[in-house]
Design a protein around this motif. Sequence first.
Motif, mmCIF file in Angstrom:
data_model
loop_
_atom_site.group_PDB
_atom_site.id
_atom_site.type_symbol
_atom_site.label_atom_id
_atom_site.label_comp_id
_atom_site.label_asym_id
_atom_site.label_seq_id
_atom_site.Cartn_x
_atom_site.Cartn_y
_atom_site.Cartn_z
ATOM 1 N N ASP A 1 2.934 7.487 -4.517
ATOM 2 C CA ASP A 1 2.758 8.929 -4.338
ATOM 3 C C ASP A 1 1.848 9.267 -3.154
ATOM 4 O OD1 ASP A 1 0.665 7.864 -5.848
ATOM 5 O OD2 ASP A 1 0.368 9.700 -7.013
ATOM 6 N N TYR A 2 1.249 8.260 -2.492
ATOM 7 C CA TYR A 2 0.483 8.492 -1.275
ATOM 8 C C TYR A 2 1.394 8.502 -0.039
ATOM 9 C CZ TYR A 2 -4.159 7.893 -3.372
ATOM 10 O OH TYR A 2 -5.304 8.029 -4.096
ATOM 11 N N ILE A 3 2.645 8.078 -0.205
ATOM 12 C CA ILE A 3 3.579 8.010 0.907
ATOM 13 C C ILE A 3 4.290 9.357 1.028
ATOM 14 C CG2 ILE A 3 5.569 6.785 1.851
ATOM 15 C CD1 ILE A 3 4.818 4.474 -0.084
ATOM 16 N N ARG A 4 4.444 9.851 2.243
ATOM 17 C CA ARG A 4 5.095 11.137 2.481
ATOM 18 C C ARG A 4 6.481 11.153 1.846
ATOM 19 N NH1 ARG A 4 7.909 13.068 7.613
ATOM 20 N NH2 ARG A 4 7.351 11.025 8.397
ATOM 21 N N ASP A 5 6.696 12.063 0.928
ATOM 22 C CA ASP A 5 7.962 12.211 0.205
ATOM 23 C C ASP A 5 8.373 10.930 -0.529
ATOM 24 O OD1 ASP A 5 8.164 14.791 1.320
ATOM 25 O OD2 ASP A 5 9.269 14.015 3.051
ATOM 26 N N GLY A 6 7.437 9.989 -0.735
ATOM 27 C CA GLY A 6 7.756 8.733 -1.405
ATOM 28 C C GLY A 6 8.618 7.803 -0.576
ATOM 29 N N THR A 7 8.756 8.117 0.713
ATOM 30 C CA THR A 7 9.627 7.348 1.600
ATOM 31 C C THR A 7 8.877 6.986 2.872
ATOM 32 O OG1 THR A 7 11.548 8.571 0.791
ATOM 33 C CG2 THR A 7 11.816 7.409 2.878
ATOM 34 N N ILE A 8 9.100 5.777 3.370
ATOM 35 C CA ILE A 8 8.523 5.380 4.653
ATOM 36 C C ILE A 8 9.519 5.745 5.747
ATOM 37 C CG2 ILE A 8 7.761 3.445 6.079
ATOM 38 C CD1 ILE A 8 6.884 2.074 3.481
ATOM 39 N N TYR A 9 9.031 6.473 6.745
ATOM 40 C CA TYR A 9 9.858 6.876 7.886
ATOM 41 C C TYR A 9 9.492 6.024 9.092
ATOM 42 C CZ TYR A 9 10.907 10.894 4.985
ATOM 43 O OH TYR A 9 11.313 11.695 3.948
ATOM 44 N N ASP A 10 10.491 5.713 9.906
ATOM 45 C CA ASP A 10 10.295 4.856 11.070
ATOM 46 C C ASP A 10 9.150 5.349 11.960
ATOM 47 O OD1 ASP A 10 11.320 2.472 12.435
ATOM 48 O OD2 ASP A 10 11.843 3.867 14.052
ATOM 49 N N GLU A 11 9.053 6.667 12.145
ATOM 50 C CA GLU A 11 8.016 7.210 13.036
ATOM 51 C C GLU A 11 6.604 7.071 12.476
ATOM 52 O OE1 GLU A 11 9.792 10.780 10.783
ATOM 53 O OE2 GLU A 11 10.584 9.032 11.819
ATOM 54 N N ASP A 12 6.467 6.742 11.181
ATOM 55 C CA ASP A 12 5.150 6.573 10.571
ATOM 56 C C ASP A 12 4.615 5.149 10.713
ATOM 57 O OD1 ASP A 12 5.099 9.231 9.764
ATOM 58 O OD2 ASP A 12 6.017 8.782 7.826
ATOM 59 N N ILE A 13 5.451 4.223 11.173
ATOM 60 C CA ILE A 13 5.023 2.823 11.320
ATOM 61 C C ILE A 13 4.198 2.707 12.596
ATOM 62 C CG2 ILE A 13 5.777 0.445 11.588
ATOM 63 C CD1 ILE A 13 8.342 1.246 10.031
ATOM 64 N N ALA A 14 2.935 2.305 12.432
ATOM 65 C CA ALA A 14 2.011 2.267 13.560
ATOM 66 C C ALA A 14 1.851 0.871 14.160
ATOM 67 C CB ALA A 14 0.633 2.777 13.123
ATOM 68 N N GLY A 15 2.196 -0.172 13.411
ATOM 69 C CA GLY A 15 2.039 -1.516 13.944
ATOM 70 C C GLY A 15 2.478 -2.553 12.938
ATOM 71 N N VAL A 16 2.641 -3.787 13.423
ATOM 72 C CA VAL A 16 3.049 -4.899 12.569
ATOM 73 C C VAL A 16 2.385 -6.175 13.076
ATOM 74 C CG1 VAL A 16 5.149 -5.378 13.913
ATOM 75 C CG2 VAL A 16 5.020 -6.124 11.525
ATOM 76 N N THR A 17 2.047 -7.061 12.148
ATOM 77 C CA THR A 17 1.485 -8.360 12.492
ATOM 78 C C THR A 17 1.933 -9.373 11.448
ATOM 79 O OG1 THR A 17 -0.552 -9.517 13.110
ATOM 80 C CG2 THR A 17 -0.691 -8.012 11.252
ATOM 81 N N LEU A 18 1.913 -10.642 11.798
ATOM 82 C CA LEU A 18 2.304 -11.711 10.888
ATOM 83 C C LEU A 18 1.046 -12.268 10.226
ATOM 84 C CD1 LEU A 18 4.699 -13.487 9.895
ATOM 85 C CD2 LEU A 18 4.162 -15.043 11.774
ATOM 86 N N VAL A 19 1.004 -12.282 8.888
ATOM 87 C CA VAL A 19 -0.175 -12.733 8.143
ATOM 88 C C VAL A 19 0.260 -13.544 6.924
ATOM 89 C CG1 VAL A 19 -1.538 -10.710 8.809
ATOM 90 C CG2 VAL A 19 -0.290 -10.696 6.644
ATOM 91 N N TYR A 20 -0.710 -14.158 6.283
ATOM 92 C CA TYR A 20 -0.537 -14.736 4.957
ATOM 93 C C TYR A 20 -1.335 -13.879 3.993
ATOM 94 C CZ TYR A 20 1.552 -19.065 6.652
ATOM 95 O OH TYR A 20 2.391 -19.985 7.207
ATOM 96 N N ARG A 21 -0.756 -13.503 2.866
ATOM 97 C CA ARG A 21 -1.507 -12.774 1.832
ATOM 98 C C ARG A 21 -2.309 -13.792 1.059
ATOM 99 N NH1 ARG A 21 1.127 -10.321 -2.227
ATOM 100 N NH2 ARG A 21 -0.661 -9.038 -2.618
ATOM 101 N N THR A 22 -3.622 -13.641 1.064
ATOM 102 C CA THR A 22 -4.499 -14.572 0.349
ATOM 103 C C THR A 22 -5.205 -13.909 -0.816
ATOM 104 O OG1 THR A 22 -6.277 -14.137 1.925
ATOM 105 C CG2 THR A 22 -4.859 -16.043 2.362
ATOM 106 N N GLU A 23 -5.097 -12.607 -0.952
ATOM 107 C CA GLU A 23 -5.689 -11.884 -2.084
ATOM 108 C C GLU A 23 -4.641 -10.972 -2.662
ATOM 109 O OE1 GLU A 23 -9.261 -9.810 -1.100
ATOM 110 O OE2 GLU A 23 -10.111 -11.538 -0.129
ATOM 111 N N PRO A 24 -4.471 -10.868 -3.953
ATOM 112 C CA PRO A 24 -5.093 -11.706 -4.950
ATOM 113 C C PRO A 24 -4.562 -13.129 -4.817
ATOM 114 C CG PRO A 24 -3.378 -10.392 -5.950
ATOM 115 C CD PRO A 24 -3.475 -9.957 -4.506
#
Length: 168
Positions: free
Chosen positions: A94-117
Amino acid sequence: DFTVDYPHSYSYSGKLDVTFSAFQDSGTLEERILNYNFSKLTFFAAMYENAWKGIGLWSVLPSAQKLGDYPLISPETARALLLQGDYIASVPKDYIRDGTIYDEDIAGVTLVYRTEPPNQYYQPYYLFYVELPEELDVEGLKSFGRFYVPAVSGEYLSDFPSWNGSYK
């Protein structure tokens, strides 16, 4: 060669959160990515008290067992998966605009490993930063959510984890 990484962010209440991490930034690209994610020394600052909240030593690779090499999808393919809703998020829907991610809202991307949790398996993810609605901004600062899309091709994934309700 060691590199210091010092990302900082603000909580939804406006509290500054700063960490300082040092990791060995030499060797092959693969070794550098693994060091950044799994072998680093991190200091957690408590800016409101001029004190350190804690110190963390990440060194999980010596106890990890490699299961194999798997092909990665491209960032463009991961972006398409994000836009169709295949992700793990750091924010409630419910924090996402209209519950949908729009292409113009994507600000960046990076490759990571999730270590938490802590996970049973460590795998690479594309981490997308998505701008959240203006009403979540604090003191004129834009708010961004973190959205993770597995970087490993889906044919090799089973039991893809669902979000556990934690928003760290």
